[in-house]
Write a protein that holds these residues in place. Structure first.
Motif, PDB file in Angstrom:
ATOM      1  N   GLU A   1       0.844  -1.196   0.000  1.00  0.00           N
ATOM      2  CA  GLU A   1       0.000   0.000   0.000  1.00  0.00           C
ATOM      3  C   GLU A   1       0.878   1.244   0.000  1.00  0.00           C
ATOM      4  OE1 GLU A   1      -2.879  -0.047   3.157  1.00  0.00           O
ATOM      5  OE2 GLU A   1      -3.929  -1.771   2.303  1.00  0.00           O
ATOM      6  N   VAL A   2       0.312   2.339  -0.475  1.00  0.00           N
ATOM      7  CA  VAL A   2       1.045   3.611  -0.517  1.00  0.00           C
ATOM      8  C   VAL A   2       0.742   4.390   0.759  1.00  0.00           C
ATOM      9  CG1 VAL A   2       1.335   5.785  -1.756  1.00  0.00           C
ATOM     10  CG2 VAL A   2       0.898   3.666  -3.034  1.00  0.00           C
ATOM     11  N   ASP A   3       1.802   4.912   1.378  1.00  0.00           N
ATOM     12  CA  ASP A   3       1.623   5.800   2.531  1.00  0.00           C
ATOM     13  C   ASP A   3       1.534   7.226   1.993  1.00  0.00           C
ATOM     14  OD1 ASP A   3       1.839   7.437   4.724  1.00  0.00           O
ATOM     15  OD2 ASP A   3       3.280   6.151   5.764  1.00  0.00           O
TER      16      ASP A   3
ATOM     17  N   LYS B   1       5.352  11.517  -2.535  1.00  0.00           N
ATOM     18  CA  LYS B   1       5.363  12.854  -3.132  1.00  0.00           C
ATOM     19  C   LYS B   1       4.932  12.849  -4.592  1.00  0.00           C
ATOM     20  CE  LYS B   1      10.406  12.593  -3.387  1.00  0.00           C
ATOM     21  NZ  LYS B   1      11.621  13.079  -2.750  1.00  0.00           N
ATOM     22  N   GLY B   2       4.474  11.685  -5.071  1.00  0.00           N
ATOM     23  CA  GLY B   2       3.904  11.637  -6.412  1.00  0.00           C
ATOM     24  C   GLY B   2       4.909  11.712  -7.534  1.00  0.00           C
ATOM     25  N   CYS B   3       6.106  11.146  -7.309  1.00  0.00           N
ATOM     26  CA  CYS B   3       7.138  11.213  -8.349  1.00  0.00           C
ATOM     27  C   CYS B   3       6.829  10.297  -9.522  1.00  0.00           C
ATOM     28  CB  CYS B   3       8.503  10.879  -7.756  1.00  0.00           C
ATOM     29  SG  CYS B   3       8.645   9.160  -7.205  1.00  0.00           S
ATOM     30  N   GLY B   4       6.070   9.245  -9.294  1.00  0.00           N
ATOM     31  CA  GLY B   4       5.674   8.342 -10.377  1.00  0.00           C
ATOM     32  C   GLY B   4       6.687   7.251 -10.705  1.00  0.00           C
TER      33      GLY B   4
END
Ligand code: SF4
Ligand code: SF4
Length: 109
Positions: free
Chosen positions: A81-83, A88-91
């Motif tokens: 899962e993503v915390d 920071k949405g770098c992809g």
């Protein structure tokens, strides 16, 4: 304190060169509000390969002892899962996932 009322440090309070003087301090600085796009892991497609966890530059991919059973009956013992406090949405995870199990959707704040 909201982001809009947060006081920024003056130049006198910043270490020379902007150096990090306290190791391991990234956990005290949530970077989630930098995000414009957010990764969302599709648990049906994820093959638990760990690559997103390896490549993520933040401590933002969590490996949980949370079983998951897919619609086709495959049983996994862990869940990725993503915390969002730290993502920071770098992809990078989106690019590196070998089975394209991570969607990258526009952040709504
Ligand atoms: S978008 Fe970047 S920071 Fe967020 S989970 Fe993926 S690799 Fe980590
Ligand atoms: S890289 Fe993709 S398949 Fe591998 S654990 Fe992460 S989300 Fe799952």
């Amino acid at each position: 304190m909201s982001a809009s009322t947060k006081r920024l440090a003056s130049w006198r309070e910043i270490p020379i060169g902007g150096a990090i003087t306290e190791p391991g301090n990234s956990v005290k600085r949530p970077t989630g509000d930098w995000r414009v796009f957010k990764p969302v892991i599709n648990q049906e497609r994820c093959v638990r390969c760990y690559l997103c966890w390896v490549f993520c530059p933040e401590p933002a991919i969590k490996i949980l002892d949370k079983p998951y059973k897919t619609a086709s009956g495959r049983e996994w013992k862990i869940t990725f899962e993503v915390d969002y406090d730290f993502c920071k949405g770098c992809g990078i995870c989106v690019e590196e996932c070998p089975v394209k199990a991570i969607d990258f959707i526009e952040e709504v704040k």
